[in-house]
Design a protein around this motif. Structure first.
Motif, PDB file in Angstrom:
ATOM      1  N   ILE A 143     -12.544   7.796  26.773  1.00 52.07           N
ATOM      2  CA  ILE A 143     -11.806   8.943  26.229  1.00 52.07           C
ATOM      3  C   ILE A 143     -11.637  10.027  27.287  1.00 52.07           C
ATOM      4  CG2 ILE A 143     -11.902  10.792  24.514  1.00 52.07           C
ATOM      5  CD1 ILE A 143     -13.395   8.659  22.703  1.00 52.07           C
ATOM      6  N   THR A 144     -12.672  10.242  28.096  1.00 52.46           N
ATOM      7  CA  THR A 144     -12.564  11.227  29.180  1.00 52.46           C
ATOM      8  C   THR A 144     -11.481  10.818  30.175  1.00 52.46           C
ATOM      9  OG1 THR A 144     -14.913  11.755  28.972  1.00 52.46           O
ATOM     10  CG2 THR A 144     -13.833  12.417  31.004  1.00 52.46           C
ATOM     11  N   ALA A 145     -11.484   9.547  30.577  1.00 55.83           N
ATOM     12  CA  ALA A 145     -10.495   9.063  31.547  1.00 55.83           C
ATOM     13  C   ALA A 145      -9.085   9.120  30.967  1.00 55.83           C
ATOM     14  CB  ALA A 145     -10.837   7.636  31.970  1.00 55.83           C
ATOM     15  N   LEU A 146      -8.956   8.818  29.670  1.00 55.40           N
ATOM     16  CA  LEU A 146      -7.644   8.839  29.021  1.00 55.40           C
ATOM     17  C   LEU A 146      -7.051  10.253  29.036  1.00 55.40           C
ATOM     18  CD1 LEU A 146      -6.897   7.030  25.671  1.00 55.40           C
ATOM     19  CD2 LEU A 146      -6.129   9.360  26.015  1.00 55.40           C
ATOM     20  N   LEU A 147      -7.872  11.249  28.743  1.00 52.96           N
ATOM     21  CA  LEU A 147      -7.375  12.626  28.730  1.00 52.96           C
ATOM     22  C   LEU A 147      -7.071  13.124  30.142  1.00 52.96           C
ATOM     23  CD1 LEU A 147      -9.781  14.075  26.015  1.00 52.96           C
ATOM     24  CD2 LEU A 147      -7.332  13.652  25.774  1.00 52.96           C
ATOM     25  N   LYS A 148      -7.888  12.716  31.091  1.00 49.38           N
ATOM     26  CA  LYS A 148      -7.613  13.104  32.482  1.00 49.38           C
ATOM     27  C   LYS A 148      -6.334  12.463  32.994  1.00 49.38           C
ATOM     28  CE  LYS A 148     -11.269  13.085  35.272  1.00 49.38           C
ATOM     29  NZ  LYS A 148     -12.571  12.611  35.819  1.00 49.38           N
ATOM     30  N   ALA A 149      -6.013  11.266  32.463  1.00 49.78           N
ATOM     31  CA  ALA A 149      -4.804  10.552  32.896  1.00 49.78           C
ATOM     32  C   ALA A 149      -3.530  11.315  32.553  1.00 49.78           C
ATOM     33  CB  ALA A 149      -4.756   9.157  32.266  1.00 49.78           C
ATOM     34  N   VAL A 150      -3.578  12.121  31.474  1.00 54.50           N
ATOM     35  CA  VAL A 150      -2.393  12.919  31.120  1.00 54.50           C
ATOM     36  C   VAL A 150      -2.567  14.374  31.553  1.00 54.50           C
ATOM     37  CG1 VAL A 150      -1.604  11.436  29.263  1.00 54.50           C
ATOM     38  CG2 VAL A 150      -3.290  13.198  28.744  1.00 54.50           C
ATOM     39  N   GLN A 151      -3.516  14.603  32.464  1.00 53.35           N
ATOM     40  CA  GLN A 151      -3.686  15.879  33.158  1.00 53.35           C
ATOM     41  C   GLN A 151      -3.959  17.054  32.221  1.00 53.35           C
ATOM     42  OE1 GLN A 151      -0.389  16.352  35.925  1.00 53.35           O
ATOM     43  NE2 GLN A 151      -0.323  14.144  36.265  1.00 53.35           N
ATOM     44  N   VAL A 152      -4.839  16.800  31.243  1.00 54.77           N
ATOM     45  CA  VAL A 152      -5.224  17.856  30.305  1.00 54.77           C
ATOM     46  C   VAL A 152      -6.620  18.345  30.669  1.00 54.77           C
ATOM     47  CG1 VAL A 152      -5.842  18.320  27.897  1.00 54.77           C
ATOM     48  CG2 VAL A 152      -3.785  17.020  28.423  1.00 54.77           C
ATOM     49  N   PRO A 153      -6.835  19.661  30.758  1.00 59.46           N
ATOM     50  CA  PRO A 153      -8.180  20.168  31.072  1.00 59.46           C
ATOM     51  C   PRO A 153      -9.150  19.827  29.950  1.00 59.46           C
ATOM     52  CG  PRO A 153      -6.685  21.979  30.497  1.00 59.46           C
ATOM     53  CD  PRO A 153      -5.847  20.762  30.615  1.00 59.46           C
ATOM     54  N   ILE A 154     -10.356  19.402  30.328  1.00 60.05           N
ATOM     55  CA  ILE A 154     -11.317  18.945  29.318  1.00 60.05           C
ATOM     56  C   ILE A 154     -12.548  19.852  29.239  1.00 60.05           C
ATOM     57  CG2 ILE A 154     -10.588  16.520  29.377  1.00 60.05           C
ATOM     58  CD1 ILE A 154     -12.892  15.954  31.282  1.00 60.05           C
ATOM     59  N   ASP A 155     -12.394  21.102  29.658  1.00 63.20           N
ATOM     60  CA  ASP A 155     -13.535  22.018  29.612  1.00 63.20           C
ATOM     61  C   ASP A 155     -13.905  22.398  28.178  1.00 63.20           C
ATOM     62  OD1 ASP A 155     -10.911  23.270  30.024  1.00 63.20           O
ATOM     63  OD2 ASP A 155     -11.956  25.168  29.742  1.00 63.20           O
ATOM     64  N   ARG A 156     -12.982  22.241  27.221  1.00 63.92           N
ATOM     65  CA  ARG A 156     -13.289  22.515  25.810  1.00 63.92           C
ATOM     66  C   ARG A 156     -13.464  21.214  25.018  1.00 63.92           C
ATOM     67  NH1 ARG A 156      -9.472  26.486  26.784  1.00 63.92           N
ATOM     68  NH2 ARG A 156      -7.872  25.122  25.951  1.00 63.92           N
ATOM     69  N   LEU A 157     -13.741  20.120  25.729  1.00 65.66           N
ATOM     70  CA  LEU A 157     -13.998  18.833  25.082  1.00 65.66           C
ATOM     71  C   LEU A 157     -15.506  18.605  25.033  1.00 65.66           C
ATOM     72  CD1 LEU A 157     -12.871  16.052  24.039  1.00 65.66           C
ATOM     73  CD2 LEU A 157     -13.056  15.269  26.405  1.00 65.66           C
ATOM     74  N   GLU A 158     -16.006  18.233  23.862  1.00 66.28           N
ATOM     75  CA  GLU A 158     -17.442  18.034  23.683  1.00 66.28           C
ATOM     76  C   GLU A 158     -17.691  16.699  22.981  1.00 66.28           C
ATOM     77  OE1 GLU A 158     -21.186  20.158  21.278  1.00 66.28           O
ATOM     78  OE2 GLU A 158     -19.232  21.176  21.429  1.00 66.28           O
ATOM     79  N   PHE A 159     -18.612  15.912  23.514  1.00 68.07           N
ATOM     80  CA  PHE A 159     -19.003  14.647  22.886  1.00 68.07           C
ATOM     81  C   PHE A 159     -20.324  14.849  22.155  1.00 68.07           C
ATOM     82  CE2 PHE A 159     -16.191  13.173  26.261  1.00 68.07           C
ATOM     83  CZ  PHE A 159     -15.433  12.209  25.601  1.00 68.07           C
ATOM     84  N   VAL A 160     -20.381  14.325  20.927  1.00 66.02           N
ATOM     85  CA  VAL A 160     -21.602  14.418  20.130  1.00 66.02           C
ATOM     86  C   VAL A 160     -21.943  13.025  19.621  1.00 66.02           C
ATOM     87  CG1 VAL A 160     -22.749  15.481  18.153  1.00 66.02           C
ATOM     88  CG2 VAL A 160     -20.969  16.755  19.397  1.00 66.02           C
TER      89      VAL A 160
END
Length: 407
Positions: A103-120
């Motif tokens: 999921i992290t790689a997928l979001l980075k692939a579309v160049q979206v910042p993931i600083d507000r992404l949290e995994f639980v």
């Protein structure tokens, strides 16, 4: 991508884009008007290998992040175990870690910042005494009929089902409170669980949340994209040759828009991805004997496809190459990550080698040299015929042993 401050209206438009339904939108608007980040959670049971169908919710998570939301991804390891034992409890920990990488790689692939992404990880709080007590409280106000109805489209339905299928929807509802979110996001197949949460959480003293629902996108073979059907899904780590082979076999009936998985994938993945990557939606279809087609909306594509201007033999190769391009950065990250590779082997170990077949004693045929054997009628065949017929000494010893009396 540089982050820009956007208006409440723009935030709401991004949040709602491509959704099929929204429940309690007023909750979302109220949070946005306060200038606070909307807290959304999306849960995924860590069972089968994530395939390209994960781009559909993944692109929505990307849009939530772009809209300034705080996104929590629940890696639902306990749910995966409860859903008819889809994942052995020994593997869910590794699978949850694998999902985090994907999921992290997928979001980075579309160049979206993931600083507000949290995994639980679900088990990090779902095994606590407090959660267990609240689950008991919830079970005291939900009937068996309502719990079964809520999970009907999500939990695997089998004859003589286990009680775990009834616990599953209650936990998904309770997770909203424990994750402290304003909204839950999922597919429209989750609607009955969302309706249950909306109704029963206030009964045990917890607040109501908003719910955001994606439509169900058909797979490449027409039905639901399924991890159990290898031709209906494309793994995120499939090579370009495998992607081309699978998409070549995809169902793409000329002039039929309804239920067309290739067009749906363009609508819910490729067009939103291009917007996130390049700032504007664009899908290019090169044609061998005509000018290239350029689309910015799915309505234009559907209209041309229905009119047979956009043909399957042009659409499928264009989708194939766009998907390969989208997968490239994900696969590149996998190839340079020893940790991800190690987790993949632990999460999805290769099947054991089939047992070796026992060697059958070969029938060596009638002409294979055998020990000579005297037959009942006295004749002898095979390689040692001479020795049997006359003996090693020509029969002398045998003759001497014969006792023949003269009469």
């Amino acid at each position: 991508m540089a982050e820009e401050k956007i208006s409440v209206e723009e935030q709401l438009a991004l949040i709602k884009e491509n959704l099929q339904e929204t429940l309690n939108q007023d909750i979302i608007e109220e949070v946005l008007k306060k200038g606070e980040p909307l807290k959304i959670y999306w849960g995924t049971a860590t069972t089968g290998r994530p395939h390209c169908g994960y781009f559909v919710p993944g692109l929505k998570l990307a849009q939530f992040l772009q809209a300034g939301c705080h996104v929590k991804v629940l890696l639902a390891d306990i749910h995966g175990f409860l859903d008819n034992l889809k994942a052995p409890i020994e593997l869910v920990k590794y699978r949850a870690e694998y999902y985090r990488f994907v999921i992290t790689a997928l979001l980075k692939a579309v160049q979206v910042p993931i600083d507000r992404l949290e995994f639980v990880l679900g088990s990090s709080y779902q095994l606590t005494p407090e959660y267990t007590m609240d689950l008991f409280r919830l079970s005291s106000v939900v009937t068996e009929h309502d719990a079964k109805k809520a999970g009907a489209e999500v939990v695997k339905q089998v004859e003589n089902a286990t009680l775990s299928g009834l616990i599953y929807p209650l936990m998904q509802a309770l997770d909203e409170e424990y994750l402290k979110v304003d909204a839950q996001f999922g597919g429209v197949d989750q609607r009955k669980i969302f309706a249950l949460a909306k109704e029963v959480l206030p009964r045990v003293g917890f607040k109501e949340r908003a719910h955001l629902m994606n439509p169900m996108v058909p797979g490449l073979q027409g039905g639901k994209m399924s991890a159990s059907d290898p031709d209906s899904k494309i793994d995120l780590l499939d090579t370009p040759d495998v992607v081309r082979r699978k998409l070549k076999k995809a169902v793409c009936t000329p002039k039929e828009v309804e239920g067309n998985g290739v067009l749906s994938f363009t609508e819910y993945v490729l067009l939103p991805a291009s917007t996130l990557q390049y700032g504007t939606p664009k899908f290019i279809v090169p044609r061998r004997d005509a000018e290239t087609l350029v689309y910015t909306t799915i309505d234009e594509m559907n209209r041309d496809y229905a009119a047979d201007i956009l043909k399957p033999q042009d659409l499928k190769p264009a989708v194939t190459e766009a998907l390969i391009s989208l997968l490239e950065p994900i696969q590149a990250e996998f190839n340079v990550s020893p940790e991800w590779k190690d987790v993949e082997l632990k999460a999805y170990p290769p099947p054991p080698a089939p047992p070796k077949k026992e060697k059958k004693k070969k029938d060596k045929g009638t002409f294979y040299p055998r020990k000579a054997e005297a037959k009942a009628d006295g004749h002898v065949k095979d390689a040692d015929k001479g020795k049997v017929s006359a003996g090693q000494d020509g029969g002398t010893e045998a003759i001497q042993k014969l006792q023949i009396s003269d009469k």
